[in-house]
Scaffold this motif. Structure first.
Motif, PDB file in Angstrom:
ATOM      1  N   GLN A  79      19.382  56.574  54.464  1.00  0.00           N
ATOM      2  CA  GLN A  79      19.895  57.831  55.043  1.00  0.00           C
ATOM      3  C   GLN A  79      18.764  58.723  55.541  1.00  0.00           C
ATOM      4  N   ASN A  80      17.716  58.863  54.762  1.00  0.00           N
ATOM      5  CA  ASN A  80      16.586  59.702  55.184  1.00  0.00           C
ATOM      6  C   ASN A  80      15.871  59.107  56.398  1.00  0.00           C
ATOM      7  N   THR A  81      15.716  57.799  56.400  1.00  0.00           N
ATOM      8  CA  THR A  81      15.068  57.117  57.522  1.00  0.00           C
ATOM      9  C   THR A  81      15.894  57.288  58.793  1.00  0.00           C
ATOM     10  N   CYS A  82      17.200  57.064  58.679  1.00  0.00           N
ATOM     11  CA  CYS A  82      18.076  57.198  59.850  1.00  0.00           C
ATOM     12  C   CYS A  82      18.150  58.650  60.327  1.00  0.00           C
ATOM     13  N   LYS A  83      18.088  59.574  59.390  1.00  0.00           N
ATOM     14  CA  LYS A  83      18.085  60.988  59.759  1.00  0.00           C
ATOM     15  C   LYS A  83      16.845  61.310  60.591  1.00  0.00           C
ATOM     16  N   SER A  84      15.687  60.825  60.150  1.00  0.00           N
ATOM     17  CA  SER A  84      14.440  61.036  60.889  1.00  0.00           C
ATOM     18  C   SER A  84      14.483  60.364  62.253  1.00  0.00           C
ATOM     19  N   CYS A  85      14.936  59.123  62.276  1.00  0.00           N
ATOM     20  CA  CYS A  85      14.985  58.369  63.539  1.00  0.00           C
ATOM     21  C   CYS A  85      15.924  59.026  64.548  1.00  0.00           C
ATOM     22  N   SER A  86      17.113  59.414  64.100  1.00  0.00           N
ATOM     23  CA  SER A  86      18.096  59.997  65.030  1.00  0.00           C
ATOM     24  C   SER A  86      17.691  61.398  65.471  1.00  0.00           C
ATOM     25  N   LYS A  87      16.930  62.087  64.640  1.00  0.00           N
ATOM     26  CA  LYS A  87      16.448  63.425  65.005  1.00  0.00           C
ATOM     27  C   LYS A  87      15.364  63.313  66.080  1.00  0.00           C
ATOM     28  N   LEU A  98      27.910  44.838  73.566  1.00  0.00           N
ATOM     29  CA  LEU A  98      26.807  44.024  73.052  1.00  0.00           C
ATOM     30  C   LEU A  98      25.459  44.513  73.570  1.00  0.00           C
ATOM     31  N   ASN A  99      25.414  44.875  74.847  1.00  0.00           N
ATOM     32  CA  ASN A  99      24.178  45.420  75.413  1.00  0.00           C
ATOM     33  C   ASN A  99      23.818  46.755  74.761  1.00  0.00           C
ATOM     34  N   GLU A 100      24.824  47.588  74.523  1.00  0.00           N
ATOM     35  CA  GLU A 100      24.586  48.869  73.841  1.00  0.00           C
ATOM     36  C   GLU A 100      24.059  48.635  72.429  1.00  0.00           C
ATOM     37  N   ASN A 101      24.612  47.653  71.735  1.00  0.00           N
ATOM     38  CA  ASN A 101      24.149  47.336  70.378  1.00  0.00           C
ATOM     39  C   ASN A 101      22.691  46.882  70.387  1.00  0.00           C
ATOM     40  N   THR A 102      22.352  46.021  71.335  1.00  0.00           N
ATOM     41  CA  THR A 102      20.965  45.546  71.436  1.00  0.00           C
ATOM     42  C   THR A 102      20.031  46.716  71.711  1.00  0.00           C
ATOM     43  N   PHE A 103      20.436  47.584  72.629  1.00  0.00           N
ATOM     44  CA  PHE A 103      19.626  48.752  72.964  1.00  0.00           C
ATOM     45  C   PHE A 103      19.458  49.656  71.745  1.00  0.00           C
ATOM     46  N   GLN A 104      20.560  49.946  71.061  1.00  0.00           N
ATOM     47  CA  GLN A 104      20.553  50.829  69.894  1.00  0.00           C
ATOM     48  C   GLN A 104      19.687  50.266  68.763  1.00  0.00           C
ATOM     49  N   LEU A 105      19.861  48.984  68.453  1.00  0.00           N
ATOM     50  CA  LEU A 105      19.072  48.351  67.400  1.00  0.00           C
ATOM     51  C   LEU A 105      17.587  48.325  67.759  1.00  0.00           C
ATOM     52  N   SER A 106      17.285  48.106  69.029  1.00  0.00           N
ATOM     53  CA  SER A 106      15.889  48.110  69.478  1.00  0.00           C
ATOM     54  C   SER A 106      15.288  49.508  69.356  1.00  0.00           C
ATOM     55  N   ALA A 107      16.048  50.506  69.751  1.00  0.00           N
ATOM     56  CA  ALA A 107      15.576  51.896  69.624  1.00  0.00           C
ATOM     57  C   ALA A 107      15.316  52.234  68.158  1.00  0.00           C
ATOM     58  N   MET A 108      16.204  51.776  67.280  1.00  0.00           N
ATOM     59  CA  MET A 108      16.025  51.998  65.837  1.00  0.00           C
ATOM     60  C   MET A 108      14.730  51.375  65.343  1.00  0.00           C
ATOM     61  N   ALA A 109      14.503  50.123  65.711  1.00  0.00           N
ATOM     62  CA  ALA A 109      13.305  49.411  65.254  1.00  0.00           C
ATOM     63  C   ALA A 109      12.042  50.085  65.778  1.00  0.00           C
ATOM     64  N   LYS A 112      21.900  56.738  67.154  1.00  0.00           N
ATOM     65  CA  LYS A 112      23.041  57.410  66.527  1.00  0.00           C
ATOM     66  C   LYS A 112      22.941  57.196  65.015  1.00  0.00           C
ATOM     67  N   TYR A 113      22.962  58.288  64.279  1.00  0.00           N
ATOM     68  CA  TYR A 113      22.799  58.250  62.822  1.00  0.00           C
ATOM     69  C   TYR A 113      23.786  57.282  62.170  1.00  0.00           C
ATOM     70  N   ASP A 114      25.065  57.365  62.536  1.00  0.00           N
ATOM     71  CA  ASP A 114      26.092  56.528  61.909  1.00  0.00           C
ATOM     72  C   ASP A 114      25.837  55.042  62.135  1.00  0.00           C
ATOM     73  N   ILE A 115      25.431  54.690  63.333  1.00  0.00           N
ATOM     74  CA  ILE A 115      25.153  53.282  63.637  1.00  0.00           C
ATOM     75  C   ILE A 115      23.913  52.824  62.865  1.00  0.00           C
ATOM     76  N   CYS A 116      22.917  53.682  62.805  1.00  0.00           N
ATOM     77  CA  CYS A 116      21.693  53.356  62.072  1.00  0.00           C
ATOM     78  C   CYS A 116      22.003  53.084  60.606  1.00  0.00           C
ATOM     79  N   THR A 117      22.705  54.000  59.960  1.00  0.00           N
ATOM     80  CA  THR A 117      22.986  53.824  58.528  1.00  0.00           C
ATOM     81  C   THR A 117      23.898  52.629  58.275  1.00  0.00           C
TER      82      THR A 117
END
Length: 187
Positions: A29-37, A161-172, A43-48
């Motif tokens: 939660q803290n990691t996703c909060k930092s990343c989404s901020k 699927l493309n949005e998921n790949t983009f989102q997961l890549s942004a998270m990483a 997106k925080y919800d997708i990250c967590t």
């Protein structure tokens, strides 16, 4: 009546699992909060939900979450490539859509070795190299999606699927940046 000592061990095990799990939840939660901020693409919800669903995430370290996020990209890229292959088997496919899907198949096929290399780079703490490799996967998803937009009235069957790949890549990428900055301030 059961002696209190017979309840002690099961209670201790339960409490240790509960607190250990909540520690993992807090890290996620803290990691996703930092990343989404720090990044509007995350997106925080997708990250967590992505990280919490991954095996071993509850007991992962901060750096371990980085590797988990890269693995999630790999699974997603592999899955998307498989989905594209299935779609291409449809004989009634519009020729333009088929051409776009063929381009996407090539992009996602090229993304698999890139993400594998990113995993190796990350493990070796070569964050700059891993960043470039993950960015290329992110570009593949965007390029795939954009190909369908070149012709009016065509709807991409791969948008989610493309949005998921983009989102997961942004998270990483965001996680890696946090880890790199954390390492720079600690040593």
């Amino acid at each position: 009546m059961m002696p209190l000592s017979s309840l002690f061990l099961p209670l201790c095990l339960f409490l240790s699992l509960f607190f250990h799990g909540s520690k993992g939840q807090n890290l996620i939660q803290n990691t996703c909060k930092s990343c989404s901020k720090d990044d509007p693409n995350i997106k925080y919800d997708i990250c967590t939900s992505s990280l919490q669903a991954a095996p071993a995430s509850q007991c992962a370290t901060f750096r371990g979450l980085g590797m988990i996020s890269i693995r999630l990209i790999r699974y997603n890229v592999t899955d998307t490539r498989c989905h594209v292959k299935i779609l291409l088997k449809d004989k009634k496919l519009d020729p333009y859509v088929k051409s776009c899907l063929s381009d996407c198949l090539e992009l996602y096929s090229d993304a698999i070795p890139s993400i594998k290399l990113a995993m190796k780079s990350y493990n070796s703490k070569k964050y700059y190299d891993a960043n470039i490799q993950i960015s290329s996967v992110m570009d593949a998803a965007t390029t795939c999606e954009d190909g369908f937009k070149d012709k009016d009235g065509v709807v991409s069957p791969l948008t989610k699927l493309n949005e998921n790949t983009f989102q997961l890549s942004a998270m990483a990428l965001s996680l890696m940046n946090l880890i790199k900055n954390n390492n720079n301030t600690n040593g």
